[in-house]
Scaffold this motif. Structure first.
Motif, short mmCIF file in Angstrom:
data_model
loop_
_atom_site.label_atom_id
_atom_site.label_comp_id
_atom_site.label_asym_id
_atom_site.label_seq_id
_atom_site.Cartn_x
_atom_site.Cartn_y
_atom_site.Cartn_z
N THR A 33 32.30 -8.91 -3.35
CA THR A 33 32.59 -7.71 -4.13
C THR A 33 32.38 -7.90 -5.63
N SER A 34 31.98 -9.10 -6.06
CA SER A 34 31.86 -9.37 -7.51
C SER A 34 30.67 -8.66 -8.15
N GLY A 35 29.67 -8.34 -7.36
CA GLY A 35 28.49 -7.67 -7.90
C GLY A 35 27.57 -8.59 -8.68
N PHE A 95 27.52 -16.35 -1.28
CA PHE A 95 28.29 -15.12 -1.37
C PHE A 95 29.13 -15.01 -0.10
N GLY A 96 30.41 -14.69 -0.26
CA GLY A 96 31.27 -14.57 0.91
C GLY A 96 32.64 -14.05 0.54
N SER A 97 33.53 -14.11 1.51
CA SER A 97 34.91 -13.66 1.33
C SER A 97 35.81 -14.87 1.05
N ARG A 98 37.05 -14.60 0.71
CA ARG A 98 37.99 -15.68 0.46
C ARG A 98 38.15 -16.57 1.69
N ASP A 99 38.23 -15.97 2.88
CA ASP A 99 38.46 -16.78 4.08
C ASP A 99 37.31 -17.73 4.37
N VAL A 100 36.06 -17.27 4.25
CA VAL A 100 34.94 -18.17 4.52
C VAL A 100 34.82 -19.23 3.42
N PHE A 101 35.17 -18.89 2.18
CA PHE A 101 35.21 -19.90 1.12
C PHE A 101 36.33 -20.92 1.37
N ALA A 102 37.44 -20.45 1.94
CA ALA A 102 38.53 -21.37 2.28
C ALA A 102 38.07 -22.37 3.34
N GLU A 103 37.35 -21.87 4.35
CA GLU A 103 36.81 -22.78 5.38
C GLU A 103 35.83 -23.77 4.76
N THR A 104 35.01 -23.29 3.84
CA THR A 104 34.06 -24.16 3.15
C THR A 104 34.81 -25.23 2.35
N ALA A 105 35.87 -24.82 1.68
CA ALA A 105 36.69 -25.77 0.90
C ALA A 105 37.29 -26.83 1.81
N MET A 106 37.70 -26.45 3.01
CA MET A 106 38.26 -27.41 3.94
C MET A 106 37.20 -28.43 4.39
#
Length: 165
Positions: A33-35, A95-106
């Motif tokens: 959603t950041s554009g 580009f993604g959502s918080r949840d997919v970035f959280a999985e990436t961070a893990m």
């Protein structure tokens, strides 16, 4: 595999990989959603170089919960929470959502936490730890892009001693 500048602190200045051929790049994570438009990145990057680099605090418990939420939905037929990517101006954009970035961070946390225990790192080699989750193919087909997460000891830490030894 992206394109980034050779500015101080740039990923492009990192250690080259053990194998294969690739061009080091910078990494930008952007919420869907950041554009953010990759074509505007060079101008934005010039503006970011001025001043103090930003720092953030993390909430590991929240990140773990969000990653678990993403994994619970991952195999559902209606699942659409995937990472999108593009490369522009020596920068790899995700580009993604918080949840997919959280999985990436893990995935990165796993590499940082468990990587030192791999036998190969004691000899200065990298160890494959994970790959980015749910990275989708760009429109039009072609070869899939896979981003591998590896652990490799950095100078001056070579020769590297595994924890517990």
């Amino acid at each position: 595999m992206s394109t980034g500048s050779s500015s101080p602190g740039s990923l492009c200045d990192g250690i080259p990989p053990d194998e294969g051929r690739c061009e080091p790049v910078d990494l930008v994570l952007a919420h869907l959603t950041s554009g953010l438009r990759p074509a505007k990145w060079p101008e934005l990057r010039r503006k970011l170089r001025q001043g103090t680099p930003p720092t953030v605090r993390t909430d590991e418990a929240r990140t773990a919960r969000d990653a678990a939420s993403w994994r619970a939905r991952w195999q559902r037929a209606d699942f659409r929470d995937e990472l999108r990517h593009t490369t522009y101006a020596r920068t790899f954009f995700l580009f993604g959502s918080r949840d997919v970035f959280a999985e990436t961070a893990m995935c990165f946390a796993h590499a940082a936490g468990r990587g030192p225990y791999r036998k190969s790192v004691a000899k200065g080699h990298s160890a494959l730890m994970a790959s980015l989750p749910s990275l989708i193919r760009p429109p039009g087909g072609g070869h899939p892009v896979e981003v591998l997460i590896c652990f490799r000891p950095c100078p001056p830490y070579v020769p590297f001693k595994r924890p517990g030894r």
